[in-house]
Design a protein around this motif. Structure first.
Motif, PDB file in Angstrom:
ATOM      1  N   ASP A   2       0.968  -1.173  -0.099  1.00 28.15           N
ATOM      2  CA  ASP A   2       0.049   0.025   0.215  1.00 28.15           C
ATOM      3  C   ASP A   2       0.805   1.210   0.049  1.00 28.15           C
ATOM      4  OD1 ASP A   2      -2.467  -1.299   0.087  1.00 28.15           O
ATOM      5  OD2 ASP A   2      -2.790  -1.171   2.058  1.00 28.15           O
ATOM      6  N   TYR A   3       0.627   2.019  -0.808  1.00 26.74           N
ATOM      7  CA  TYR A   3       1.266   3.471  -0.982  1.00 26.74           C
ATOM      8  C   TYR A   3       0.410   4.522  -0.612  1.00 26.74           C
ATOM      9  CZ  TYR A   3       4.638   1.172  -3.982  1.00 26.74           C
ATOM     10  OH  TYR A   3       5.571   0.136  -4.470  1.00 26.74           O
ATOM     11  N   ILE A   4       0.255   4.535   0.958  1.00 29.55           N
ATOM     12  CA  ILE A   4      -0.433   5.382   1.469  1.00 29.55           C
ATOM     13  C   ILE A   4       0.337   5.813   2.989  1.00 29.55           C
ATOM     14  CG2 ILE A   4      -2.522   5.690   2.880  1.00 29.55           C
ATOM     15  CD1 ILE A   4      -3.945   3.767   1.258  1.00 29.55           C
ATOM     16  N   VAL A   5       0.152   7.090   2.933  1.00 30.13           N
ATOM     17  CA  VAL A   5       0.757   7.775   4.188  1.00 30.13           C
ATOM     18  C   VAL A   5      -0.120   8.697   5.112  1.00 30.13           C
ATOM     19  CG1 VAL A   5       2.930   9.236   5.301  1.00 30.13           C
ATOM     20  CG2 VAL A   5       3.212   7.564   3.542  1.00 30.13           C
ATOM     21  N   ASP A   6      -0.597   8.427   6.113  1.00 27.90           N
ATOM     22  CA  ASP A   6      -1.584   9.209   6.889  1.00 27.90           C
ATOM     23  C   ASP A   6      -2.754   9.599   6.261  1.00 27.90           C
ATOM     24  OD1 ASP A   6      -1.979  10.539   9.113  1.00 27.90           O
ATOM     25  OD2 ASP A   6      -1.290  12.410   8.581  1.00 27.90           O
ATOM     26  N   ASP A   7      -3.346   8.459   5.361  1.00 28.80           N
ATOM     27  CA  ASP A   7      -4.402   8.525   4.516  1.00 28.80           C
ATOM     28  C   ASP A   7      -4.531   9.357   3.439  1.00 28.80           C
ATOM     29  OD1 ASP A   7      -6.099   6.956   6.244  1.00 28.80           O
ATOM     30  OD2 ASP A   7      -6.609   8.516   7.611  1.00 28.80           O
ATOM     31  N   LEU A   8      -3.029   9.743   2.811  1.00 33.15           N
ATOM     32  CA  LEU A   8      -2.800  10.228   1.587  1.00 33.15           C
ATOM     33  C   LEU A   8      -2.058   9.179   0.739  1.00 33.15           C
ATOM     34  CD1 LEU A   8      -1.842  13.731   2.814  1.00 33.15           C
ATOM     35  CD2 LEU A   8      -4.051  13.125   1.585  1.00 33.15           C
ATOM     36  N   PRO A   9      -2.365   9.331  -0.591  1.00 35.41           N
ATOM     37  CA  PRO A   9      -1.543   8.518  -1.467  1.00 35.41           C
ATOM     38  C   PRO A   9      -0.228   9.055  -1.401  1.00 35.41           C
ATOM     39  CG  PRO A   9      -3.244   9.340  -2.590  1.00 35.41           C
ATOM     40  CD  PRO A   9      -3.322  10.113  -1.085  1.00 35.41           C
ATOM     41  N   LEU A  10       0.988   8.015  -1.176  1.00 33.20           N
ATOM     42  CA  LEU A  10       2.198   8.431  -1.209  1.00 33.20           C
ATOM     43  C   LEU A  10       2.855   9.127  -2.358  1.00 33.20           C
ATOM     44  CD1 LEU A  10       4.939   8.110   0.276  1.00 33.20           C
ATOM     45  CD2 LEU A  10       5.165   5.860  -0.654  1.00 33.20           C
ATOM     46  N   ILE A  61       7.209   6.603  -9.111  1.00 29.75           N
ATOM     47  CA  ILE A  61       6.608   6.056 -10.435  1.00 29.75           C
ATOM     48  C   ILE A  61       5.664   4.858  -9.833  1.00 29.75           C
ATOM     49  CG2 ILE A  61       6.920   4.763 -12.513  1.00 29.75           C
ATOM     50  CD1 ILE A  61       9.197   6.860 -12.743  1.00 29.75           C
ATOM     51  N   GLU A  62       6.271   4.164  -9.111  1.00 30.30           N
ATOM     52  CA  GLU A  62       5.572   2.809  -8.557  1.00 30.30           C
ATOM     53  C   GLU A  62       4.223   3.364  -7.766  1.00 30.30           C
ATOM     54  OE1 GLU A  62       5.727  -0.206  -9.380  1.00 30.30           O
ATOM     55  OE2 GLU A  62       7.289   0.481 -11.002  1.00 30.30           O
ATOM     56  N   ALA A  63       4.349   4.494  -6.840  1.00 30.66           N
ATOM     57  CA  ALA A  63       3.228   4.999  -6.173  1.00 30.66           C
ATOM     58  C   ALA A  63       2.076   5.612  -7.107  1.00 30.66           C
ATOM     59  CB  ALA A  63       3.921   5.851  -4.929  1.00 30.66           C
ATOM     60  N   GLY A  64       2.732   6.067  -8.063  1.00 31.62           N
ATOM     61  CA  GLY A  64       1.874   6.612  -9.006  1.00 31.62           C
ATOM     62  C   GLY A  64       0.989   5.458  -9.998  1.00 31.62           C
TER      63      GLY A  64
END
Length: 173
Positions: A2-10, A61-64
């Motif tokens: 999961d690419y999430i940090v504090d409920d925001l997309p990384l 890029i992967e988080a995108g």
């Protein structure tokens, strides 16, 4: 993953670091390529920054890609993701030039240490000027290419997020 940090997309967090660091590393690279005194002091921090920039760009890029799979398909998002990976060769090019400039800095430092009194063991003045010139041109070219690519990717990403989603006039509260 999961690419999430504090409920925001990384991706939306990392992209700001890439947008700032690519031109910053490029400008630092130009400075150390063109200015020998700066190169003697800053070659290692600039090299470390260039080394870290590659995985930062790849994770962004992967988080995108992760984020793209979780938003509705749209032409502006497709346009953004179609050019997103075009930064990768420029990140490697920045690193390559940073390695060359750093190698030259080490050669200069070692030669200066070996020089004693009247015996000069530094590279000739002509060679130093030629190498500095080539490294400076390379740094300028790579920084320009990387900067332009980051601008294009960022501009398409901001259009994908913001185009049509705000009012030209202030909203009544």
């Amino acid at each position: 993953m999961d690419y999430i940090v504090d409920d925001l997309p990384l991706h939306v967090l990392l992209v700001h670091a890439v947008i700032v660091l690519v031109p910053l590393v490029g400008l630092a690279l130009i400075v150390i390529a063109a200015w020998p005194a700066a190169r003697r002091v800053l070659w290692l921090p600039v090299l470390i920054a260039a080394v870290l920039l590659v995985p930062l760009g790849l994770v962004t890029i992967e988080a995108g890609k992760w984020l793209q799979a979780r938003v509705p398909a749209a032409p502006l998002i497709e346009a953004h993701t179609s050019i997103g990976e075009s930064i990768v060769p420029w990140l490697w090019a920045l690193l390559g030039v940073a390695v060359l400039v750093s190698a030259w800095a080490v050669i200069e430092l070692l030669a200066a240490r070996r020089s004693t009194g009247t015996e000069e063991r530094r590279p000739s003045r002509g060679l130093r000027i030629a190498v500095n010139s080539v490294l400076t041109v390379a740094a300028l070219a790579v920084t320009a290419g990387a900067g332009w690519t980051v601008f294009q990717i960022g501009e398409s990403g901001s259009r994908a997020v913001w185009e049509g989603s705000f009012s030209d006039e202030p909203l009544e509260q």
